[in-house]
Design an enzyme around this catalytic site. Structure first.
Site, PDB file in Angstrom:
ATOM      1  N   SER A 476       0.837  -1.197  -0.028  1.00 17.26           N
ATOM      2  CA  SER A 476      -0.038  -0.113   0.090  1.00 17.26           C
ATOM      3  C   SER A 476       0.779   1.133  -0.043  1.00 17.26           C
ATOM      4  O   SER A 476       1.501   1.436  -1.088  1.00 17.26           O
ATOM      5  CB  SER A 476      -0.906   0.032   1.057  1.00 17.26           C
ATOM      6  OG  SER A 476      -1.986   0.984   1.192  1.00 17.26           O
ATOM      7  N   ASP A 487      10.034   5.467  -9.956  1.00 17.17           N
ATOM      8  CA  ASP A 487       9.773   6.407 -11.228  1.00 17.17           C
ATOM      9  C   ASP A 487      10.477   7.791 -11.492  1.00 17.17           C
ATOM     10  O   ASP A 487      10.796   7.997 -12.522  1.00 17.17           O
ATOM     11  CB  ASP A 487       8.157   6.856 -11.204  1.00 17.17           C
ATOM     12  CG  ASP A 487       7.327   5.630 -11.545  1.00 17.17           C
ATOM     13  OD1 ASP A 487       7.714   4.267 -11.900  1.00 17.17           O
ATOM     14  OD2 ASP A 487       6.150   5.886 -11.695  1.00 17.17           O
ATOM     15  N   LYS A 501      -0.885  -4.318  -3.287  1.00 20.27           N
ATOM     16  CA  LYS A 501      -2.274  -3.604  -2.943  1.00 20.27           C
ATOM     17  C   LYS A 501      -2.214  -1.966  -3.465  1.00 20.27           C
ATOM     18  O   LYS A 501      -1.481  -1.327  -2.803  1.00 20.27           O
ATOM     19  CB  LYS A 501      -2.249  -3.601  -1.331  1.00 20.27           C
ATOM     20  CG  LYS A 501      -3.596  -2.910  -0.836  1.00 20.27           C
ATOM     21  CD  LYS A 501      -3.735  -2.774   0.539  1.00 20.27           C
ATOM     22  CE  LYS A 501      -5.058  -1.950   1.103  1.00 20.27           C
ATOM     23  NZ  LYS A 501      -4.807  -0.591   0.536  1.00 20.27           N
TER      24      LYS A 501
END
Length: 729
Positions: A476, A487, A501
């Site tokens: 999560s 990224d 998740k």
């Protein structure tokens, strides 16, 4: 105004789950024949939320297929190992199956109560059978019997005779474990009899609230894996876990037999400051105020005792305490404490500095700062009240990074292993400590609207070398941070692929609609959105894949989002513009070579790999032998292995394992051990060698050295040399 705005508290990318344990209530030894008015209203409110696309990300109507789903999940939640109910019992329940959906919608949960009552009856029968087995001559262990402990996919037992066989093998395994630990038959019989009695007592005292909460959660689990119903007490516990604080005496409590026992004193809390308590002390009575009447709490469930002990800061509570060293029937000592607000530091961010000798380009030492973050916590109420000292993962990590700057560390490892998530807001703000400004996560609501949450504060708390350490238990909010760092090319991501998740939950207060001043209806942790990384990929199901991979500890088919039968699939959306501070792909082959070469010579890492392979092999068997000679040989091999490893550590000058002499199975459950010794063992475990963390720091140091020594490679990997992530040291 959008419904998601109406019901929003702080958006929460919640942890994997908050377990709602079935615990016995002191006054709850019966199940009513019909729900009370609050339960009827609660059931209707929960259905209204989960069937409405304005609220739920993936609403689901209560059709016959869903009734079957809820029915099966309810039985599974009551008897997950299929050790109490038989096929005939389940067949007898099937008349309720078509009515389950209507029962939820109309608030008529009588079918749940009927099933629950028979479940309690069957547990009582099984406990009586297990206790009777202890008196029989069945404890010879020279055959080829097995105890098959993994019954998740097993069918329901055909009849009571098959259940008898299953319990016979479980009792024999319980006995054999204690025998191998050196216990004598009389002591084994006493320990196991007490264990089974406690099981029976706990289940016998379950009440209508337990049945109702379990039933409603079978419904929420049919919607998606991360939607849950919390009754008012569970809601308070959840908020406490997120805020890392409580108002009470500052002690961790544990149930042992019929008594609540102090397991650990929280530093700075009233109990610790008083100097009058020790781990193992037993609380037998509680009174309110300085001289209010004392209630005998022996035999109560632990959460009822906690409810009596907790209270507003500044108020007083009396405790009747029997020291752990005294007989339980001894005269208790009465202690009066003034409650206070206590910070739960165990789940707070922690730090340390690892020194790696001679790994720099010039042969210098490298100092790597480590931040261990178990959860993304935030005291929402404290933040709303503008409490300057509210608990916050970001604030704590920022403070640690400031200390690292003063300590002149060379790089930072953010350890997110087994961090199951928490506040989405904290994940966004914490990422902002390492990037200047920009998007961190994209949030797509049920209607398709996508919003972007990002770091708007210019500047960073740490602009140097960074690695993020993850494993399958990272979920999560942890995946948001690790994925965003990846990224942006801001740091290396090391470890195992994460849980997967990728959904967002809000905590919805059910009392807001009736406008109740009392906390009567509880709350729903409701899935309202799916999150995506700045690059457009979801972490849902696939997780975050590390740049440098460690051996897999558990298969994706055993643990992770992909194991849920109703989990959302992976998908992606358009990326949003964001800075790429670096691209580590050109560096990874060299890092992999150095990593593989180093761990081949690292005994601690190789021992860990061996242990993982052995663990996976044992799990794949799904049974244990009931042959004493075979089990004893296995135990002796493990003992020998620990001793030999400890001797090798001494010979190589490595840190010793504090649990090397205390690693054998003692055959006991957690509530059967000496609490003071067990707590000390837990503390010692925190000091065990951690080869994965050490190797992560070494990989980061490798990257620093390679980039320092090769300007062409550095320009290729980190083109934004004047921005955060330049790694210039």
């Amino acid at each position: 105004m959008k419904a998601s705005r109406l019901i929003s508290t702080a958006v929460i990318a919640l942890a994997l789950s908050v377990p709602l344990a079935l615990m016995a209530r002191a006054d709850g030894d019966s199940i009513p024949t019909s729900p009370n008015t609050d339960q009827v209203r609660t059931s209707k409110l929960v259905h209204g939320l989960l069937s409405d696309s304005r609220y739920a990300y993936r609403p689901r109507q209560l059709d016959p297929t869903m009734s079957t789903d809820i029915f099966e999940r309810y039985l599974e939640s009551l008897d997950p190992t299929k050790m109490f109910l038989a096929a005939a019992d389940v067949a007898g329940f099937e008349a309720y199956e078509p009515r389950i959906g209507e029962a939820i919608r109309d608030g008529d949960v009588e079918p749940a109560y009927a099933i629950f009552m028979l479940y309690k009856e069957r547990v009582g029968e099984r406990v009586a059978h297990a206790r009777a087995l202890l008196k029989q001559d069945i404890f010879d262990f020279d055959g080829e019997d097995r105890w098959v402990y993994d019954r998740e996919e097993a069918p329901w037992a055909a009849d009571q005779a098959e259940l008898d066989t299953l319990w016979r093998q479980q009792v024999r395994n319980d006995w054999l474990r204690l025998k191998l630990a050196g216990r004598e038959p009389a002591e084994i019989r006493k320990t196991l009899d007490r264990r089974y009695v406690n099981l029976g007592n706990n289940v016998a005292q379950l009440d209508g609230e337990d049945a109702f909460q379990t039933f409603v959660n079978a419904y929420t689990a049919a919607i998606d894996p991360h939607t849950d119903y919390f009754n008012p007490r569970s809601t308070a516990l959840f908020n406490q876990s997120m805020s890392l604080s409580l108002e009470g005496i500052g002690a961790q409590l544990q149930k042992q037999d019929d008594v609540v026992v102090i397991r650990e004193l929280i530093a700075g809390g009233p109990a610790a400051i008083s100097g009058k308590f020790k781990p193992g002390d037993r609380i037998v009575g509680v009174g309110q105020g300085k001289d209010g009447p004392i209630e005998d709490v022996v035999g109560w469930r632990i959460d009822d005792v906690v409810e009596k002990i907790k209270g507003p800061k500044g108020t007083q509570v009396q405790l009747d305490v029997v020291p752990g060293s005294a007989n339980l029937d001894s005269e208790p000592v009465r202690i009066v404490l003034t409650r206070a607000r206590v910070r739960l530091e165990e789940q707070a961010a922690k730090s340390k500095i690892l020194t790696l000798p001679g790994v720099g380009e010039d042969g210098a030492d490298r100092r790597i700062g480590v931040i261990e973050l178990p959860a993304f916590y935030q005291d929402f109420q404290g933040r709303r009240n503008r409490d300057g000292d509210y608990a916050s993962a970001t604030r704590d990590v920022a403070r640690i990074l400031g200390e690292f700057g003063e300590e002149d560390v060379d790089g930072v490892v953010l350890d997110l292993r087994n961090n199951g998530g928490g506040s989405l807001n904290e994940a966004v703000e914490l990422t902002g400590l390492f990037i200047d400004t920009g998007p961190v996560v994209q949030v797509r609501e049920s209607g398709g609207r996508v919003s972007v949450e990002g770091d708007r504060a210019s500047g960073v708390a740490w602009d140097g070398p960074l690695a993020v350490l993850i494993n399958r238990g990272s979920a999560s909010a942890s995946e948001i941070v690790a994925g965003a760092i990846q990224d942006y090319g801001r740091g290396l991501v090391i470890g195992e692929t994460t849980f997967g998740k990728g959904t967002v939950q809000n905590l919805v207060d059910l009392d807001r609609w009736p406008g109740s001043e009392e906390k009567r209806f509880g709350s729903v942790k409701l899935t309202v959105a799916q999150f995506f990384l700045p690059g457009g990929s979801s972490t849902q199901n696939r997780g975050v894949v590390p740049d440098i991979r460690f051996p897999v500890t558990v298969d994706a088919g055993e643990f992770g989002e992909s194991t849920y039968d109703n989990a959302l699939p992976w998908t992606r959306i358009a990326s949003v513009p964001h800075t790429r501070y670096g691209d580590f792909k050109p560096l990874l082959p060299q890092l992999d070579v150095l990593h593989e070469s180093r761990i081949a010579e690292d005994p601690e890492f190789q021992w860990w790999v061996e242990d993982v392979e052995q663990f996976r092999a044992e799990r794949a068997k799904k049974y244990v032998s009931l042959n004493e000679a075979e089990r004893r040989a296995e135990r002796e091999r493990e003992d020998t292995k620990r001793r030999e490893r400890q001797e090798q550590r001494r010979a190589l000058g490595l840190p010793l394992d504090p649990l090397a002499e205390d690693g054998s199975d003692d055959g006991l459950q957690a509530n059967e051990r000496d609490i003071a010794l067990d707590t000390a063992r837990e503390k010692a475990a925190e000091e065990r060698p951690d080869p994965l963390l050490q190797e992560s720091a070494a990989i980061l140091a490798d990257a620093m050295r390679l980039l320092d020594s090769n300007q062409q490679l550095s320009a290729q990997v980190l083109p934004e040399s004047t921005q955060p992530g330049s790694w210039a040291k």
